[in-house]
Design an enzyme around this catalytic site. Sequence first.
Site: not given
Length: 655
Positions: A160, A201, A237, A266, A268
Amino acid sequence: MPSSKWRSLAVVCAVASAAASVLIATPAHADGTLRGHAEERGKFIGAAIATSPLANETAYRNIASTEFNQITAENAMKWESTEPNDNQYTFTGADQIVNFATQNNQQVHGHTLVWHSQTPGWVQGLSATNMRAAMNEHIATVVGRYANNATVVSWDVVNEAFNEDGTFRQSFWFNTLGQSYIADAFRAARAADPNARLCINDYNVEGINAKSTAMFNLVQSLRAQNVPVDCVGFQGHLAIQFGFPNDIQQNMQRFANLGVQVRVTELDVRMQTPRTAAKDTTQAQYYTNVINACNAVTACAGVTIWGFTDKYSWVPDTFSGEGFALIYDNNYAIKPAYTAVHNALDGGGGGDTTPPSTPGTPTASNVTSSGATLSWGASTDTGGSGLAGYNVYREQGATDPLLGSPTTNSFTLTGLTANTQYQVYVRARDGAGNLSGNSQLVTFTTTGGGGTDTTPPSTPGTPTASNVTASGATLTWTASTDTGGSGLAGYNVYREQGATDPQLGSPTTNSITLTGLTANTQYQVYVRARDGAGNLSGNSALVTFTTTGGGTGGACTATGTVQTQWQTGYVIQPARVTAGSSAINGWTVTFTLPAGHTITGSWNTVLTVSGQTVTARNVGFNGNLAAGAFGEFGFQVSRPNGNTALPSGYTCTSP
C-alpha cells in the site's frame, strides 16, 4: 489492510444473528475441492488464515487444509507480530502457520514486510539512518528465518505505497526515507532469500485507474533499475454496490507484459446488510469474474481469498452495515460464492459443455482518435454454468488480439491508433469457460491523422533540474506541440552517455521525477517528444546537474559479514562502514573477490568491478556518518560449486 484482531465478540454475535435470520438455500457441495481444481489448472487458490481459530476450531482447520493449496498469515507475519520491540522477535504465530501449511502440502505467502499500518511505534519515530537499518535488519531476520523452508515461497515486500490519485502515500516510510525505501526493501528481501518471489501489493488497483497506473509505472521503473520486483498483488476488496472492475483482465495482462507474475491477494466481496438471495447471486458473479480473469492470464499465479468464513471476516468491523463477504457463512456452510469459485476453477460447473448463444452484431459509437464505445445484443446461456461475460477481439488474420473482457454487453475501447480502421467481433463466455461463436464484424475508423502522420512534434524546451538529491532529481521543460494529426503522446527522457543513451523514463506530461541515481555524479539529460503515430522530435538541449553526496571527512573502516550462503553463492549483509574519530561525508570501500566469484546484485551502494577488485561507494542516505557511527550496504555473489572462499581485504577511504 484487514486485521482479525479488530473484531469484537459482540460484532461476531450480531453478524451471526443477522445471518441466521436470512433463509437462503445453500447449494449442495460440488464434487472435488477448490485446491484440486486449481492445481489442475496450475494455479493456487488460497485463504488468509488466523491463528486463533486454526488452533481452536476443528471445522476451521478442516476447511483450511482441504480446500486451499496456498495460505497467507492474516496477521502473524506482520511487523507488530514478529518484532513488537526493537530486536525482540517472536515467531510463534508465524511458525504455526508455516507448520500447518507444511503438514498439508500448501505454500505460504508471507504478508507483509514493509507497511505503514500494524508497524510498532518504535519504528515510526526513528531517524532516517536508523529506520533504514531497522527495515533492513527486520527483513533479513524475518525472511531469512524461512529462506531455506520450501513452504514459504513468496512475500509481500511493500504494501500500500500509493494514494488513490497515484501519488505516493505520505507514510512515515516515505516521509523519512523518500521513495527509495521501496527499492531498498526489495533488495534486502532478495538478499535474505534469493529464491523467494517478491511482490508489491495494493488495494483499488484491480482495474485500470490512476492508482494502478502509478503502480505500473513504478514497477516498470524499478525493474529497469534491476530492483527485484517479481510480482504484483491486486488485493481485491470488492463490494457489489460499487460495480465490478471490468478491465481487471486487461490490467493483469499489462502488468504481466512487464515480465512479472500477477496474483489476487486478498479477495472478498462485501454486501450491504441484510443478506438476500439476489445479493448472493451478484456476489457469486463477482467471484466468478475474478477467477475467470486469473484463469485467462497465464502469468496470474492464483487467487487468495481474505479468509473463507463470514464468522471471521474483517468487513463488519470496518464497514458499518456491510458484511457476508466470504464463501462460507458463519456456520461453515458453503454459499453460492463457493460454488462460483469451484465452477470457475473446475471449468465446468458439473459438466457444462454448452456454449452461450452468439452475441448480436456490435455497433460503434463515440469514435475518437484513440477510442470507441461498442454495444451488442446480449447472449443467453442454457448449459447451467451461467453467462459470465464477453471477449472482444480485433480481426487481424491468423491471430486476433483480445481487446477486453467485459461482463456486460457493452465495452469502451481505449488506446487505439488514430486514423486507423478496426474490425471487431465479440464472443460470449459462460462460467464453465465455453465460448460462443463469433459475432458479425463491426468496422469503424478512428479519427485523426495517426495512420498517415509522419510529422514529428516540435522539440521540447531545455529541461531544468530541481529538488536534486543524492539519488534523484525533478526535471521540467517547455511542452512540445504536434501538428501531424495523431496528437502529442508524451516524452522520452534520456541520459547522454555517448554511443548509447539509456532511456530514463517516458512521462506523458512535461515533467519527470528521476529516482535511483548515483550520489555525487554528474548527469546530462535531454528530452524528445513523441506523438500518437510514434514520431519522435529532435533532442532538446542538455540539462547538466550533479547529485549530492560524497565530500570530505575523517578516516573509516569496513568489515563484511556473511548473512547466508549456499553451494553456488552467498550474501554479504551487512558490509559495515564505520567512521573514525571524526565525521565523514562519503566513503569508498574496496575489497577482493576470490577467483571465479562474480557479483550478481547489490543494495545501498554503487559498485564497480575491475577483475576481482570491487569498489563500493556510498549512496545518498548512508554517506554522512558522525564520528563512530556506521552505515551499511550489501551484495550477493555467485561462486563455483563448493568453493567456500569469501571476499577479503576490505579497506575504506573517505574523500
